[in-house]
Design a protein around this motif. Structure first.
Motif, PDB file in Angstrom:
ATOM      1  N   GLY A   1      -5.830   0.497 -12.658  1.00 44.01           N
ATOM      2  CA  GLY A   1      -6.853  -0.347 -12.050  1.00 44.01           C
ATOM      3  C   GLY A   1      -6.216  -1.438 -11.215  1.00 44.01           C
ATOM      4  O   GLY A   1      -6.608  -2.596 -11.279  1.00 44.01           O
ATOM      5  N   THR A   2      -5.204  -1.041 -10.424  1.00 40.91           N
ATOM      6  CA  THR A   2      -4.523  -2.047  -9.599  1.00 40.91           C
ATOM      7  C   THR A   2      -5.503  -2.742  -8.651  1.00 40.91           C
ATOM      8  O   THR A   2      -5.372  -3.933  -8.362  1.00 40.91           O
ATOM      9  CB  THR A   2      -3.378  -1.401  -8.801  1.00 40.91           C
ATOM     10  N   ARG A   3      -6.529  -2.007  -8.236  1.00 42.84           N
ATOM     11  CA  ARG A   3      -7.541  -2.642  -7.372  1.00 42.84           C
ATOM     12  C   ARG A   3      -8.198  -3.806  -8.124  1.00 42.84           C
ATOM     13  O   ARG A   3      -8.382  -4.887  -7.600  1.00 42.84           O
ATOM     14  CB  ARG A   3      -8.612  -1.612  -6.972  1.00 42.84           C
TER      15      ARG A   3
ATOM     16  N   ARG B   1      -2.411   5.560  -0.045  1.00 47.23           N
ATOM     17  CA  ARG B   1      -3.362   4.500   0.337  1.00 47.23           C
ATOM     18  C   ARG B   1      -3.899   3.717  -0.857  1.00 47.23           C
ATOM     19  O   ARG B   1      -4.930   3.062  -0.778  1.00 47.23           O
ATOM     20  CB  ARG B   1      -4.525   5.051   1.182  1.00 47.23           C
ATOM     21  N   THR B   2      -3.215   3.786  -2.006  1.00 44.51           N
ATOM     22  CA  THR B   2      -3.640   2.934  -3.135  1.00 44.51           C
ATOM     23  C   THR B   2      -2.663   1.749  -3.223  1.00 44.51           C
ATOM     24  O   THR B   2      -1.516   1.857  -2.813  1.00 44.51           O
ATOM     25  CB  THR B   2      -3.602   3.728  -4.462  1.00 44.51           C
ATOM     26  N   PRO B   3      -3.136   0.631  -3.766  1.00 45.22           N
ATOM     27  CA  PRO B   3      -2.296  -0.573  -3.809  1.00 45.22           C
ATOM     28  C   PRO B   3      -1.258  -0.510  -4.931  1.00 45.22           C
ATOM     29  O   PRO B   3      -1.434   0.206  -5.928  1.00 45.22           O
ATOM     30  CB  PRO B   3      -3.309  -1.678  -4.091  1.00 45.22           C
TER      31      PRO B   3
ATOM     32  N   THR C   1       0.862  -1.195   0.000  1.00 48.93           N
ATOM     33  CA  THR C   1       0.000   0.000   0.000  1.00 48.93           C
ATOM     34  C   THR C   1       0.895   1.239   0.000  1.00 48.93           C
ATOM     35  O   THR C   1       1.815   1.340   0.820  1.00 48.93           O
ATOM     36  CB  THR C   1      -0.920   0.014   1.242  1.00 48.93           C
ATOM     37  N   LYS C   2       0.653   2.131  -0.949  1.00 50.84           N
ATOM     38  CA  LYS C   2       1.493   3.329  -1.078  1.00 50.84           C
ATOM     39  C   LYS C   2       1.024   4.409  -0.092  1.00 50.84           C
ATOM     40  O   LYS C   2      -0.031   4.278   0.522  1.00 50.84           O
ATOM     41  CB  LYS C   2       1.428   3.870  -2.519  1.00 50.84           C
ATOM     42  N   SER C   3       1.801   5.483  -0.019  1.00 54.69           N
ATOM     43  CA  SER C   3       1.473   6.555   0.947  1.00 54.69           C
ATOM     44  C   SER C   3       0.117   7.188   0.621  1.00 54.69           C
ATOM     45  O   SER C   3      -0.548   7.722   1.497  1.00 54.69           O
ATOM     46  CB  SER C   3       2.568   7.637   0.903  1.00 54.69           C
TER      47      SER C   3
ATOM     48  N   ALA D   1       5.387   8.667 -15.687  1.00 51.35           N
ATOM     49  CA  ALA D   1       4.772   7.380 -15.295  1.00 51.35           C
ATOM     50  C   ALA D   1       4.414   7.386 -13.824  1.00 51.35           C
ATOM     51  O   ALA D   1       4.941   8.168 -13.035  1.00 51.35           O
ATOM     52  CB  ALA D   1       5.734   6.241 -15.615  1.00 51.35           C
ATOM     53  N   GLU D   2       3.534   6.490 -13.460  1.00 51.62           N
ATOM     54  CA  GLU D   2       2.961   6.516 -12.104  1.00 51.62           C
ATOM     55  C   GLU D   2       3.915   6.096 -11.001  1.00 51.62           C
ATOM     56  O   GLU D   2       3.911   6.700  -9.928  1.00 51.62           O
ATOM     57  CB  GLU D   2       1.720   5.604 -12.061  1.00 51.62           C
ATOM     58  N   GLU D   3       4.732   5.053 -11.264  1.00 52.00           N
ATOM     59  CA  GLU D   3       5.495   4.488 -10.143  1.00 52.00           C
ATOM     60  C   GLU D   3       6.897   5.095 -10.001  1.00 52.00           C
ATOM     61  O   GLU D   3       7.463   5.592 -10.984  1.00 52.00           O
ATOM     62  CB  GLU D   3       5.606   2.964 -10.288  1.00 52.00           C
ATOM     63  N   GLU D   4       7.432   5.056  -8.778  1.00 49.11           N
ATOM     64  CA  GLU D   4       8.819   5.489  -8.540  1.00 49.11           C
ATOM     65  C   GLU D   4       9.416   4.561  -7.485  1.00 49.11           C
ATOM     66  O   GLU D   4       8.697   3.806  -6.820  1.00 49.11           O
ATOM     67  CB  GLU D   4       8.851   6.962  -8.119  1.00 49.11           C
TER      68      GLU D   4
HETATM   69 MG   LIG Z   1      -1.814   3.186  -8.650  1.00 51.95          MG
END
Ligand SMILES: [Mg+2]
Ligand SMILES: Nc1ncnc2c1ncn2[C@@H]1O[C@H](COP(=O)(O)O)[C@@H](OP(=O)(O)O)[C@H]1O
Ligand SMILES: [Mg+2]
Ligand SMILES: [Mg+2]
Length: 353
Positions: free
Chosen positions: A139-141, A39-41, A35-37, A70-73
């Protein structure tokens, strides 16, 4: 067709990232979902997919400058205690690239290479130059629940979205609705793509069948219209808009930008996206879906009827609400949206007085 080289590279990158994500989804354990800061997975697939897309685009295009929004780091991945998770991601990326024969003799990848590939995604985009825009798992959820998700990649040139490629690994090839019968795996998994001015297409994610042109629904009868909303949580204004339009069907709730793909091929006529909190929409959550749906003859705008502006960095600059529909239905939908928003404004002001 313009951007042919970029399109070929983007399709290869997204297809390989989808291959990685399908492998992860099959065996994903709840304990492997972080879970990221915000609060999304996030999972190994989100990071692995971003590394694969970043590496494939660089290998295929060898650009002088490579800008990826991009979304992730990798902040958490570089911390002590993340070694096993990072090793697992690196293995996923190496195996995925090794499964592509044209990369058979590429040099072996280290965890540092994977971290750096993910961190290419730090660009803020903007109104000038070339920027790739990526949601590695949108849509990681849904992904974690074993349902719909997408890998979405777009190219922004001088602030305009000119190319989009989206893998929807769990979307049936046949344009039907309801539960995805994923038991018949051979008919599931779509790759949508579009470049500006050249229309929108879909081909099976697996195999080599030729692309088919897609187009939005021609249905003008609102009573029969189907509308989509996020799976995440019901948004009250969506049902008041649907009621004003005389739509009788309940909304189909789906994760990810697969909703854009569904509208682009006529599975549904309307996708409404009003968010509850003050959530700021990111460009990677919309750029691929935006161009695929508009090139399929659809309309993507905010509640004021203005098209989306992707030139202001990693967040969309838009009025509240995103509406995705067909040109035929746009006037009615926007009228219903305006009325519903007015009613909601009145209700809120009366309840505060
Ligand atoms: Mg995400
Ligand atoms: N309150 C909110 N409002 C709108 N979008 C949100 C949100 N919270 C999270 N999101 C984003 O909405 C995306 C999923 O959209 P949908 O709900 O249509 O499936 C998620 O993308 P990721 O899954 O890539 O993180 C997430 O980043
Ligand atoms: Mg997303
Ligand atoms: Mg994502």
């Amino acid at each position: 067709m313009a951007y042919e080289k970029e399109l070929a590279a983007a399709k290869k990158a997204v297809s390989l990232a989808a291959r990685l994500s399908q492998g992860v989804q099959k065996t994903l354990l709840q304990s492997e979902v972080w879970t990221k800061s915000d609060r999304t997975p996030v999972t190994a697939a989100d990071f692995g997919s971003q590394a694969v897309v970043s590496l494939v685009l660089e290998r295929e295009l060898r650009p002088e400058t490579f800008s990826l929004v991009a979304e992730e780091e990798t902040g958490e991945l570089r911390k002590k205690g993340s070694e096993v998770f990072l090793e697992g991601i690196t293995k996923l990326v190496k195996n995925t690239l090794a499964s592509e024969e044209s990369y058979a003799d590429s040099p072996p990848l280290s965890t540092e290479d994977v971290l750096n590939a993910i961190d290419c995604g730090k660009s803020e985009g903007g109104c000038s130059g070339y920027h790739w825009v990526l949601d590695p798992i949108d849509g990681t959820r849904g992904f974690v629940r074993g349902e719909q998700y997408a890998v979405g990649l777009a190219l922004l040139v001088e602030g305009k979205v000119v190319l989009g490629v989206m893998a929807c690994p769990n979307l049936p090839l046949a344009s039907e609705f309801g539960e995805t019968d994923m038991s018949s795996q051979e008919n599931v998994g779509c790759l949508f793509f579009a470049t500006s001015g050249s229309g929108a297409y879909v081909q099976p994610l697996k195999g080599h069948s030729p692309p088919q042109k897609v187009g939005v629904s021609s249905n003008e009868n609102l009573e029969e219209a189907k509308f989509l909303e996020s799976y995440h949580k019901p948004i009250p204004i969506h049902s008041s808009i649907a009621k004003k339009l005389g739509i009788t069907a309940l909304p189909v709730r789906m994760d990810s930008q697969a909703k854009y793909a569904a509208v682009s091929r006529g599975d549904a006529e309307i996708y409404l996206r009003f968010t509850l909190s003050g959530h700021r929409e990111t460009i990677w959550d919309h750029a691929p879906g935006f161009i695929i749906t508009t090139e399929a003859g659809g309309v993507v705008c905010d509640a004021a009827g203005k098209s989306l502006d992707f030139s202001k960095g990693k967040y969309l600059a838009h009025e509240t609400g995103i509406i995705v529909t067909t040109k035929k239905l746009e006037p009615w939908v926007l009228m219903a949206v305006r009325e519903a928003m007015e009613e909601e404004r009145k209700f809120i002001s009366e309840s505060h007085s």
